[in-house]
Design an enzyme around this catalytic site. Structure first.
Site, PDB file in Angstrom:
ATOM      1  N   MET A 107       0.835  -1.197   0.000  1.00 39.37           N
ATOM      2  CA  MET A 107       0.000   0.000   0.000  1.00 39.37           C
ATOM      3  C   MET A 107       0.877   1.256   0.000  1.00 39.37           C
ATOM      4  O   MET A 107       0.418   2.350   0.344  1.00 39.37           O
ATOM      5  CB  MET A 107      -0.922   0.006   1.218  1.00 39.37           C
ATOM      6  CG  MET A 107      -1.884  -1.188   1.226  1.00 39.37           C
ATOM      7  SD  MET A 107      -3.388  -0.880   2.147  1.00 39.37           S
ATOM      8  CE  MET A 107      -2.742  -0.571   3.771  1.00 39.37           C
ATOM      9  N   HIS A 146       9.286  -3.464   3.472  1.00 40.87           N
ATOM     10  CA  HIS A 146       8.824  -3.713   2.105  1.00 40.87           C
ATOM     11  C   HIS A 146      10.009  -4.066   1.198  1.00 40.87           C
ATOM     12  O   HIS A 146       9.936  -4.988   0.374  1.00 40.87           O
ATOM     13  CB  HIS A 146       8.145  -2.468   1.526  1.00 40.87           C
ATOM     14  CG  HIS A 146       6.895  -2.041   2.229  1.00 40.87           C
ATOM     15  ND1 HIS A 146       6.819  -0.879   2.949  1.00 40.87           N
ATOM     16  CD2 HIS A 146       5.678  -2.620   2.326  1.00 40.87           C
ATOM     17  CE1 HIS A 146       5.602  -0.739   3.452  1.00 40.87           C
ATOM     18  NE2 HIS A 146       4.882  -1.791   3.091  1.00 40.87           N
ATOM     19  N   GLN A 185     -10.549  -2.543   2.192  1.00 42.92           N
ATOM     20  CA  GLN A 185     -10.064  -3.274   3.372  1.00 42.92           C
ATOM     21  C   GLN A 185     -10.019  -2.398   4.616  1.00 42.92           C
ATOM     22  O   GLN A 185      -9.575  -2.837   5.670  1.00 42.92           O
ATOM     23  CB  GLN A 185      -8.707  -3.920   3.102  1.00 42.92           C
ATOM     24  CG  GLN A 185      -7.557  -2.955   2.974  1.00 42.92           C
ATOM     25  CD  GLN A 185      -6.283  -3.654   2.519  1.00 42.92           C
ATOM     26  OE1 GLN A 185      -6.187  -4.146   1.400  1.00 42.92           O
ATOM     27  NE2 GLN A 185      -5.292  -3.726   3.391  1.00 42.92           N
ATOM     28  N   GLY A 245       4.631 -10.328   3.664  1.00 44.84           N
ATOM     29  CA  GLY A 245       5.332 -10.304   4.939  1.00 44.84           C
ATOM     30  C   GLY A 245       4.589 -11.118   5.986  1.00 44.84           C
ATOM     31  O   GLY A 245       3.362 -11.059   6.069  1.00 44.84           O
ATOM     32  N   LYS A 257       4.747 -10.462   8.973  1.00 47.63           N
ATOM     33  CA  LYS A 257       4.311  -9.499   9.986  1.00 47.63           C
ATOM     34  C   LYS A 257       2.784  -9.495  10.029  1.00 47.63           C
ATOM     35  O   LYS A 257       2.176  -9.388  11.070  1.00 47.63           O
ATOM     36  CB  LYS A 257       4.820  -8.106   9.637  1.00 47.63           C
ATOM     37  CG  LYS A 257       4.416  -7.098  10.658  1.00 47.63           C
ATOM     38  CD  LYS A 257       4.542  -5.698  10.137  1.00 47.63           C
ATOM     39  CE  LYS A 257       3.631  -4.834  10.936  1.00 47.63           C
ATOM     40  NZ  LYS A 257       2.584  -4.241  10.134  1.00 47.63           N
ATOM     41  N   GLN A 268      -3.064 -12.304   7.534  1.00 47.75           N
ATOM     42  CA  GLN A 268      -3.266 -11.947   6.125  1.00 47.75           C
ATOM     43  C   GLN A 268      -2.626 -12.994   5.219  1.00 47.75           C
ATOM     44  O   GLN A 268      -3.213 -13.409   4.213  1.00 47.75           O
ATOM     45  CB  GLN A 268      -2.649 -10.568   5.860  1.00 47.75           C
ATOM     46  CG  GLN A 268      -2.553 -10.200   4.398  1.00 47.75           C
ATOM     47  CD  GLN A 268      -2.085  -8.775   4.191  1.00 47.75           C
ATOM     48  OE1 GLN A 268      -2.862  -7.857   4.318  1.00 47.75           O
ATOM     49  NE2 GLN A 268      -0.824  -8.580   3.871  1.00 47.75           N
ATOM     50  N   SER A 307       6.636  -0.600  10.167  1.00 44.01           N
ATOM     51  CA  SER A 307       5.283  -0.483   9.614  1.00 44.01           C
ATOM     52  C   SER A 307       5.063   0.939   9.137  1.00 44.01           C
ATOM     53  O   SER A 307       5.569   1.892   9.747  1.00 44.01           O
ATOM     54  CB  SER A 307       4.255  -0.816  10.705  1.00 44.01           C
ATOM     55  OG  SER A 307       2.983  -0.312  10.348  1.00 44.01           O
ATOM     56  N   SER A 308       4.300   1.085   8.059  1.00 45.35           N
ATOM     57  CA  SER A 308       3.981   2.436   7.559  1.00 45.35           C
ATOM     58  C   SER A 308       3.262   3.234   8.628  1.00 45.35           C
ATOM     59  O   SER A 308       3.395   4.449   8.710  1.00 45.35           O
ATOM     60  CB  SER A 308       3.104   2.336   6.312  1.00 45.35           C
ATOM     61  OG  SER A 308       3.706   1.500   5.353  1.00 45.35           O
TER      62      SER A 308
HETATM   63  P1  AMP Z   1       1.476  -2.959   3.460  1.00 35.78           P
HETATM   64  O1  AMP Z   1       2.010  -1.894   2.566  1.00 35.78           O
HETATM   65  O2  AMP Z   1       1.490  -2.585   4.908  1.00 35.78           O
HETATM   66  O3  AMP Z   1       0.172  -3.520   2.976  1.00 35.78           O
HETATM   67  O4  AMP Z   1       2.514  -4.145   3.367  1.00 35.78           O
HETATM   68  C1  AMP Z   1       2.851  -4.718   2.127  1.00 35.78           C
HETATM   69  C2  AMP Z   1       3.586  -6.007   2.379  1.00 35.78           C
HETATM   70  O5  AMP Z   1       4.769  -5.743   3.123  1.00 35.78           O
HETATM   71  C3  AMP Z   1       2.762  -6.988   3.207  1.00 35.78           C
HETATM   72  O6  AMP Z   1       2.945  -8.304   2.691  1.00 35.78           O
HETATM   73  C4  AMP Z   1       3.342  -6.843   4.584  1.00 35.78           C
HETATM   74  O7  AMP Z   1       3.194  -8.002   5.374  1.00 35.78           O
HETATM   75  C5  AMP Z   1       4.802  -6.582   4.265  1.00 35.78           C
HETATM   76  N1  AMP Z   1       5.467  -5.907   5.373  1.00 35.78           N
HETATM   77  C6  AMP Z   1       5.045  -4.820   6.044  1.00 35.78           C
HETATM   78  N2  AMP Z   1       5.886  -4.518   7.057  1.00 35.78           N
HETATM   79  C7  AMP Z   1       6.870  -5.456   7.027  1.00 35.78           C
HETATM   80  C8  AMP Z   1       8.021  -5.722   7.822  1.00 35.78           C
HETATM   81  N3  AMP Z   1       8.355  -4.951   8.865  1.00 35.78           N
HETATM   82  N4  AMP Z   1       8.806  -6.777   7.503  1.00 35.78           N
HETATM   83  C9  AMP Z   1       8.492  -7.569   6.446  1.00 35.78           C
HETATM   84  N5  AMP Z   1       7.401  -7.383   5.667  1.00 35.78           N
HETATM   85  C10 AMP Z   1       6.600  -6.347   5.943  1.00 35.78           C
END
Ligand code: AMP
Length: 279
Positions: free
Chosen positions: A27, A34, A58, A145, A147, A151, A183-184
């Protein structure tokens, strides 16, 4: 670095190069977590597509869809450090064009506990957008991830149930030095909140240690973690649970492969984290 707004243009670009396509759905508001997925995807060879799409379906009505950080220029600059790849950054109207009428519904324990309970409808939105991205990008592999453990289980289940020809790869969580999962949403934390933010991870570790010491009653093991988080002046625990590592179903007795997962509110940020334990 190529940035595409439209899947049609992306697909014809990918088709010219003929090697298998790997997708990293995100996202945006990208960080080193990421990038670790992108690097892993690149290691596995082929062409890598990073999708950047803040998926409205979502987010719950009172969640942070509007406030969610968006900065495509910064994201593309960061991705450029990983070497050549394609970025797919569609508009909402491309993912959900007029007349779009289908939705995936997730059932079973995965749809009832932890994140699913805290965020009703969230995983239906996630499963639908991921299935749509798989269809649009036609990737052979996709990287997620761990994390977001639940999901990953939801997407694995959905991919299996629908027979989608995509291989999923779950990647380890990247953390700051003090243990906080990147995390974002950490961008929402004030300095004081950031200082206490590793408490969720510490509670998970405390629960895991209790299980490893021989505690087999999940409620007793969790009580330890709940107590430590309950003492936090700044934050509020939303849930701390133990479930089977496969479908996250609650366990009467802690044994085998299981996951300890929690969500903790700290100001405007909702932190989530988990730990997989094999007893
Ligand atoms: P998001 O942009 O938060 O939807 O995350 C996109 C992808 O990056 C998802 O598969 C998350 O699980 C993964 N992700 C987010 N934070 C981390 C992290 N700290 N370590 C590894 N993967 C991550």
């Amino acid at each position: 670095m190529k940035v595409f707004r439209r899947a049609k243009a992306l697909r014809s670009y990918l088709a010219q190069r003929r090697s298998a396509v790997a997708l990293v759905p995100t996202m945006g508001a990208l960080h080193a977590g990421h990038l670790s997925l992108v690097k892993r995807a690149k290691q596995d060879a082929g062409q890598v597509v990073v999708s950047i799409f803040v998926n409205p379906t979502q987010f719950g009505p009172r969640e942070d869809f509007k406030a969610y950080p968006r900065d495509l220029v910064a994201d593309v600059r960061l991705l450029a450090t990983c070497g050549p790849l394609a970025v797919y950054a569609p508009d909402v109207s491309e993912i959900y064009p007029r007349g779009f009428s289908s939705q995936i519904q997730v059932h079973g324990p995965l749809a009832k506990v932890m994140e699913a309970k805290a965020r009703p409808g969230h995983f239906d939105g996630v499963a639908t957008v991921v299935a749509r991205l798989f269809g649009l990008v036609q990737a052979r592999r996709a990287y997620f991830g761990l994390k977001d453990y639940q999901q990953f289980r939801v997407i694995s289940r959905m991919t299996h149930d629908l027979g989608l020809p995509v291989r999923l790869i779950g990647c380890p969580t990247l953390r700051a030095k003090d243990g906080l999962a990147l995390s974002s949403r950490n961008a929402y934390l004030s300095a004081d909140e950031r200082a206490v933010a590793p408490c969720l991870r510490q509670a998970l570790l405390a629960v895991a240690a209790e299980l490893r010491r021989g505690q087999r009653d999940p409620r007793k093991a969790l009580a330890l973690g709940r107590r430590s988080l309950g003492r936090s002046r700044l934050g509020r625990l939303q849930y701390l649970e133990i479930g089977s590592a496969d479908d996250l179903a609650p366990l009467k007795r802690a044994q085998g492969k299981l996951v300890i997962a929690g969500a903790f509110w700290l100001g405007k940020a909702r932190l989530i984290d988990n730990l997989v334990v094999n007893l």
